[in-house]
Design a protein around this motif. Sequence first.
Motif, PDB file in Angstrom:
ATOM      1  N   UNK A  36       0.813  -1.214   0.000  1.00  0.00           N
ATOM      2  CA  UNK A  36       0.000   0.000   0.000  1.00  0.00           C
ATOM      3  C   UNK A  36       0.851   1.271   0.000  1.00  0.00           C
ATOM      4  N   UNK A  37       2.041   1.224   0.583  1.00  0.00           N
ATOM      5  CA  UNK A  37       2.921   2.395   0.567  1.00  0.00           C
ATOM      6  C   UNK A  37       3.372   2.709  -0.864  1.00  0.00           C
ATOM      7  N   UNK A  45      -0.005   9.418  -5.868  1.00  0.00           N
ATOM      8  CA  UNK A  45       0.291  10.851  -5.799  1.00  0.00           C
ATOM      9  C   UNK A  45       0.966  11.327  -7.082  1.00  0.00           C
ATOM     10  N   UNK A  46       1.993  10.587  -7.511  1.00  0.00           N
ATOM     11  CA  UNK A  46       2.741  10.981  -8.716  1.00  0.00           C
ATOM     12  C   UNK A  46       1.842  10.956  -9.953  1.00  0.00           C
ATOM     13  N   UNK A  47       1.041   9.913 -10.096  1.00  0.00           N
ATOM     14  CA  UNK A  47       0.184   9.758 -11.279  1.00  0.00           C
ATOM     15  C   UNK A  47      -0.930  10.794 -11.297  1.00  0.00           C
ATOM     16  N   UNK A  48      -1.574  10.995 -10.158  1.00  0.00           N
ATOM     17  CA  UNK A  48      -2.669  11.973 -10.089  1.00  0.00           C
ATOM     18  C   UNK A  48      -2.162  13.377 -10.404  1.00  0.00           C
ATOM     19  N   UNK A  91      -7.526  25.150  -8.358  1.00  0.00           N
ATOM     20  CA  UNK A  91      -6.950  24.020  -9.094  1.00  0.00           C
ATOM     21  C   UNK A  91      -5.889  23.287  -8.279  1.00  0.00           C
ATOM     22  N   UNK A  92      -5.296  23.970  -7.305  1.00  0.00           N
ATOM     23  CA  UNK A  92      -4.255  23.361  -6.476  1.00  0.00           C
ATOM     24  C   UNK A  92      -4.833  22.475  -5.375  1.00  0.00           C
ATOM     25  N   UNK A  93      -6.071  22.721  -4.983  1.00  0.00           N
ATOM     26  CA  UNK A  93      -6.663  22.036  -3.827  1.00  0.00           C
ATOM     27  C   UNK A  93      -6.700  20.507  -3.958  1.00  0.00           C
ATOM     28  N   UNK A  94      -7.149  19.926  -5.089  1.00  0.00           N
ATOM     29  CA  UNK A  94      -7.211  18.452  -5.167  1.00  0.00           C
ATOM     30  C   UNK A  94      -5.854  17.772  -5.002  1.00  0.00           C
ATOM     31  N   UNK A  95      -4.810  18.310  -5.637  1.00  0.00           N
ATOM     32  CA  UNK A  95      -3.487  17.691  -5.516  1.00  0.00           C
ATOM     33  C   UNK A  95      -2.951  17.827  -4.095  1.00  0.00           C
ATOM     34  N   UNK A  96      -3.203  18.973  -3.463  1.00  0.00           N
ATOM     35  CA  UNK A  96      -2.773  19.156  -2.074  1.00  0.00           C
ATOM     36  C   UNK A  96      -3.506  18.181  -1.160  1.00  0.00           C
ATOM     37  N   UNK A  97      -4.795  17.981  -1.405  1.00  0.00           N
ATOM     38  CA  UNK A  97      -5.593  17.063  -0.593  1.00  0.00           C
ATOM     39  C   UNK A  97      -5.095  15.629  -0.739  1.00  0.00           C
ATOM     40  N   UNK A  98      -4.835  15.207  -1.979  1.00  0.00           N
ATOM     41  CA  UNK A  98      -4.326  13.856  -2.226  1.00  0.00           C
ATOM     42  C   UNK A  98      -3.000  13.640  -1.500  1.00  0.00           C
ATOM     43  N   UNK A 113      -2.184  11.030   1.832  1.00  0.00           N
ATOM     44  CA  UNK A 113      -1.318   9.870   1.627  1.00  0.00           C
ATOM     45  C   UNK A 113       0.137  10.116   2.004  1.00  0.00           C
ATOM     46  N   UNK A 114       0.414  11.245   2.642  1.00  0.00           N
ATOM     47  CA  UNK A 114       1.811  11.587   2.915  1.00  0.00           C
ATOM     48  C   UNK A 114       2.486  10.604   3.877  1.00  0.00           C
ATOM     49  N   UNK A 115       1.697   9.942   4.749  1.00  0.00           N
ATOM     50  CA  UNK A 115       2.278   8.982   5.686  1.00  0.00           C
ATOM     51  C   UNK A 115       2.980   7.841   4.959  1.00  0.00           C
ATOM     52  N   UNK A 116       2.401   7.428   3.828  1.00  0.00           N
ATOM     53  CA  UNK A 116       2.949   6.284   3.086  1.00  0.00           C
ATOM     54  C   UNK A 116       3.862   6.720   1.938  1.00  0.00           C
ATOM     55  N   UNK A 117       3.900   8.019   1.651  1.00  0.00           N
ATOM     56  CA  UNK A 117       4.597   8.483   0.453  1.00  0.00           C
ATOM     57  C   UNK A 117       6.098   8.199   0.520  1.00  0.00           C
TER      58      UNK A 117
END
Length: 284
Positions: free
Chosen positions: A201-202, A209-212, A259-266, A270-274
């Motif tokens: 899952x990590x 994150x990278x793909x989105x 436009x920045x909000x969705x990427x920041x939210x994603x 998921x930053x714990x596993x990034x």
Amino acid sequence: MSKKSGKSRVINFLKYSFLTILSFVSIFPFIWMIIATTNKSVDVTRGTLIPGSYFFENLKSLLGSDLKYMTAFKNSLIIAVLTTVLAMIVSSLAGYAFEVYKTKTRDKVFNFILLSMMVPFAALIVPLFRLFSKLNNVPGLKTISLNTHGAVIIISIATAFLIFFFRQNTKTFPKDLIEAARIDGLGEFAIFFRIYMPTMKSTYAAATIVTFMASWNNYLWPLIALQSPDKRTLPLVISALGSSYTPDYGMIMTAVVIATLPTALIFFLMQKHFVAGMTGSVKG
């Protein structure tokens, strides 16, 4: 206080001072961008750093523009979500298969895929345009022809980088789990979806994150493939906002912040596993 302790405190002070300044320099553009959404265009061009009271006027102008910002937002969201979901399935299957199943030609095929990373995307635009333009005449393939979201999605669901990324991370996956699952009678797809995916899952978080972000910010291919105004994505609309004769910078900054909000939210979700995913760690 000893000399060693005093020297250590000075070093720590200098270190944290440097990191504080560096952090401020990094985050300042975002702070200025948010402040700019609350000011008039003329105040933005002056470089005003004081928040104003013009945010709702900028938002109203943005939503009422002829460029259909919210339609573009919806288009970008659909493309980014579908691209990410399909890419996670297809690319991870490919990376998993390249590592787990051994054949004589496996490494040769994989090296050929890696070679494709050296070809700049600009060199592929003409062949891709000719290919997708001919799909209009093929029954059943019109959903991935030019001027459809499918044309943007399909070229991003199996990239050389993602396949390489998943294969490298699969090297850390305990192969004993696969053998144990086969002994218990699980099929290959059941092993992949019920054992491999939860364990990695990590890796999936980092790849998501990278793909989105790549799909959300994609500009060049959507500019070529999406020719209808109601099919345009956010980068195309924001570019059009800035290309007018008299740009409204307050409205443009409002569009950029939204436009920045969705990427920041994603990223924050998921930053714990990034970090673990990017370093190839396996988290159960």
